[in-house]
Design a protein around this motif. Structure first.
Motif, short mmCIF file in Angstrom:
data_model
loop_
_atom_site.label_atom_id
_atom_site.label_comp_id
_atom_site.label_asym_id
_atom_site.label_seq_id
_atom_site.Cartn_x
_atom_site.Cartn_y
_atom_site.Cartn_z
N GLN A 241 1.04 -1.02 0.44
CA GLN A 241 0.13 -0.37 -0.03
C GLN A 241 0.25 0.62 -0.21
O GLN A 241 0.61 1.30 1.32
CB GLN A 241 -0.89 -0.03 1.60
CG GLN A 241 -1.68 1.18 0.90
CD GLN A 241 -2.95 1.52 2.05
OE1 GLN A 241 -4.10 2.32 1.97
NE2 GLN A 241 -2.65 1.32 3.25
N SER A 264 -4.16 4.22 5.58
CA SER A 264 -5.02 4.94 5.15
C SER A 264 -5.59 6.04 5.84
O SER A 264 -5.60 6.37 6.69
CB SER A 264 -6.14 3.76 5.18
OG SER A 264 -5.61 2.53 4.80
N LYS A 268 -1.16 9.70 1.81
CA LYS A 268 -0.70 9.27 0.23
C LYS A 268 -0.72 10.27 -1.10
O LYS A 268 -0.31 10.02 -1.47
CB LYS A 268 -0.58 7.64 0.08
CG LYS A 268 -0.29 6.94 1.28
CD LYS A 268 0.06 5.30 0.33
CE LYS A 268 -1.59 5.23 1.04
NZ LYS A 268 -2.24 5.82 2.12
N ASP A 292 -1.70 4.93 -4.46
CA ASP A 292 -2.48 4.02 -2.92
C ASP A 292 -1.84 2.57 -2.70
O ASP A 292 -1.71 1.55 -2.33
CB ASP A 292 -4.32 3.27 -3.27
CG ASP A 292 -4.23 3.35 -1.93
OD1 ASP A 292 -4.35 3.37 -1.19
OD2 ASP A 292 -5.58 2.09 -1.91
MN MN Z 1 -5.33 3.27 0.95
#
Ligand code: MN
Ligand code: GTP
Ligand code: SPV
Length: 610
Positions: A241, A264, A268, A292
């Motif tokens: 990720q 998450s 990013k 991602d």
């Molecule tokens: Mn993600």
């Protein structure tokens, strides 16, 4: 009765193994119709969805969709990795026996698409011609048209990607059934949802959602869980990720590529899309590759390469605006065919809004609905301060809509990787950036990434937790072998990437303000890292890595409180010593962790006590 073969024949779907798979699952889920889709069907499918009221217009060539209010984020608890080998059980992969899960999901899916159309989505999670292409082909089946619209944006969708596979059976079988969302008991002990990757059979079975990572199976079920498992089993690559960006130095003509993992909803997308700060814009230019997922491998000439297997961006809407992320705003401008999910929507003007899009919400409440579809104007006093948009509301757009997308973003060869960075939301302890030159220490740093969890997963927002390499929710095999595979792949490279840990989220303990302005200014830390790698600066050695000396960081045009900068560029030894105890317990959970990782841990610990 539908004649499946007739449908597949007229759609030019030639791969007999794919046909068998479609026939098999159609026999179980029992749809009324079957339709094979490709990217070229988008305009027609959009119109059908508009006509059916599944989506709504949100400006010229822009669309609005709302998911069921109990179905707005990934469910980590309901996500399972299954195989036939109990040794595949890790700490985070929620391992279960394959046979048990296949029986369970087959039961849940039986007859569950009755009355619906089953869409067959042949896709490729790679640029065509990629050296990793054989791990990238898949066929998603779904009974949800919105999922199709999202998949067309997020993956390369076309039958030609699966018709001529070298091994016709080597596609990922990705079955998605939405289920009766109003009767699934989401979040209760009777929760009926199951999101299962049967990794050793390259089969993904997701039941009970139409949202994001739960339903777009090319993205994280294949792009991360299946791919990391395949990468390990083949020994060939890593599936992580990670965002992936390029920095062009217009003065020297040099190009750098940096990839890295942040949990998450931790930055990013923002980082990969950033523009250089105005004061540095004459010299530097940032190119976007991906926000991602990155797959990483080592070429025969001994360089680490990386590529983004996705075709689009499923980005967090919250706080996205002209200042924080102007490129994201351009990528969702009129005409981009972007889809907004779970933001606030105005039924009269077709505008969309989310927290942070503008400092204040629209003053005129007329026509505005919140993310659940309730009129804002009708809110009671207790509801007045509820957010208009869901915190995990998102926009979906293709990579080609991002104005600073790299010219070679779709190049089959990928790009050479200069640096791997890790970061997360850490309110203290972690400095702005610390560079790590030793591979084992870099991998150790990734494994001990600790950060605040976010709203991207149900019910974990704000908890401090370790999130190794930002892969905790996507881990498919045990952490010990995972670390060993990392060392194996990176050490294969003759020219090693530099590692770094970054933190844009350190806060003032008194008033809570972010010490670092973040966003575009983050480039300054990455430029220092490249200078360090080139031997142009020396930095300051600390027990946890090399920090920038204050005069090494390019601060042209930046206003920052000198006291904040001091904190950002120092190590709180006492706090770090305490952290080492937590890390020891964290790592001790993982059987089979390579000795090099423990050795790195002991080196850092010893240095902190010197
Ligand atoms: Mn993600
Ligand atoms: P996923 O798509 O969930 O994997 O997340 P992501 O890592 O791509 O997260 P994204 O870049 O979308 O960031 C999510 C949130 O972090 C947004 O609300 C941003 O505004 C905020 N954010 C990103 N970068 C920065 C930064 O440099 N500083 C601060 N303070 N906030 C940031
Ligand atoms: C994440 O949660 O990390 C995402 C969004 O990138 S989802 O596709 O829903 O997983």
């Amino acid at each position: 009765m539908i004649d499946v073969d007739d449908v597949l024949e007229s759609a030019q779907l030639k791969n007999e193994k794919v046909r068998e798979y479609v026939r098999y699952w159609a026999g179980i889920t029992d749809p009324d119709n079957i339709e094979v889709v490709s990217g070229a069907d988008d305009a027609r499918l959009i119109q059908e969805s508009l006509d059916a009221g599944e989506i709504a217009p949100a400006g010229e060539g822009l669309y609005y969709s709302r998911s069921y209010y109990k179905d707005t984020a990934r469910s980590e608890e309901r996500t399972i990795v299954a195989t036939s080998n109990p040794a595949d059980k890790g700490v985070y992969n929620n391992w279960r026996p394959a046979a048990e899960m296949k029986a369970k999901l087959t039961g849940l899916m039986r007859g569950a698409s009755a009355g619906k159309t089953m869409y067959v989505i042949p896709y490729l999670m790679a640029p065509p011609g990629s050296p990793l292409e054989k791990y990238a082909a898949g066929v998603q089946l779904t009974d949800n048209r919105s999922v199709v619209l999202h998949m067309i944006r997020m993956a390369r969708v076309n039958v030609e990607h699966i018709n001529n596979l070298e091994d016709p059976g080597s596609f990922v079988r990705a079955v998605h059934v939405t289920g009766d969302l109003e009767n699934l008991g989401q979040g209760t002990p009777e929760d009926k949802r199951y999101f299962v990757t049967v990794a050793d059979e390259r089969t993904i079975l997701h039941f009970g959602s139409s949202y994001g990572g739960n339903a777009l199976l090319g993205k994280i079920a294949h792009g991360l869980r299946q791919s990391s498992y395949d990468g390990w089993r083949s020994g060939v690559f890593l599936g992580e990720q990670f965002m992936l960006l390029g920095i062009v130095d217009k003065q020297t003509g040099k190009r750098y590529h940096i990839c890295g993992g942040f949990p998450s909803a931790s930055g990013k997308t923002n980082l990969a899309m950033m523009l250089a700060p105005d004061a540095l814009g004459d010299r530097y230019y940032v190119e976007f590759y991906g926000d991602d997922i990155a797959w990483l491998w080592v070429t025969e000439d001994g360089r680490l390469y990386g590529m983004n297997p996705e075709f689009g961006v499923f980005g967090v809407a919250r706080d996205t605006n002209e200042t924080t992320n102007p490129t994201a705003m351009d990528s969702i401008a009129p005409g981009t065919r972007a889809i907004f999910t779970n933001v606030a929507y105005n039924v009269k003007t077709h505008e969309v809004w989310w927290e942070g899009r503008t400092p204040e919400p629209p003053a005129d409440l007329d026509g505005w609905l919140d993310w659940k579809g309730n009129p804002i104007a009708d809110r009671s006093a207790v509801e007045a301060d509820d957010p208009w948009a869901h915190p995990n509301s998102r926009f979906t757009t293709t990579l080609s809509n991002v104005p600073n997308v790299a010219s070679d973003y779709a190049d089959a060869h990928g790009v050479p990787i200069d640096a791997i960075i890790f970061g997360g939301r850490t309110r203290d302890r972690e400095p702005l950036i610390r560079a790590i030159t030793d591979v084992a220490e870099g991998v150790y740093d990734g494994l001990t990434l600790g950060a605040e969890a976010t709203f991207a997963a149900e019910g974990v927002d704000g908890q401090l937790r370790y999130d190794p390499m930002s892969m905790r929710p996507f881990m498919s095999y045990p952490e010990g072998p995972y670390a060993a595979h990392w060392l194996d792949v990176i050490n294969r490279a003759v020219e090693r990437p530099i590692f770094a840990h970054v933190n844009w989220f350190q806060r003032d303990p008194e008033d809570g303000h972010f010490l670092w302005p973040g966003y575009r200014e983050n480039l300054r830390a990455l430029l220092w890292l490249m200078q360090l790698k080139n031997g142009e600066v020396a930095g300051v050695e600390t027990p946890v890595g090399i920090l920038p000396a204050k005069d090494e960081l390019n601060l042209d045009g930046l206003q920052i409180d000198p006291a904040d900068l001091d904190t950002l560029l120092t190590i709180d030894t006492a706090r770090w010593q305490q952290e080492m105890g937590f890390r020891e317990r964290h790592l001790a959970q993982f059987p089979g962790l390579p000795e090099e990782i423990w050795a790195a841990h002991r080196r850092v610990s010893a240095a902190l006590h010197d």
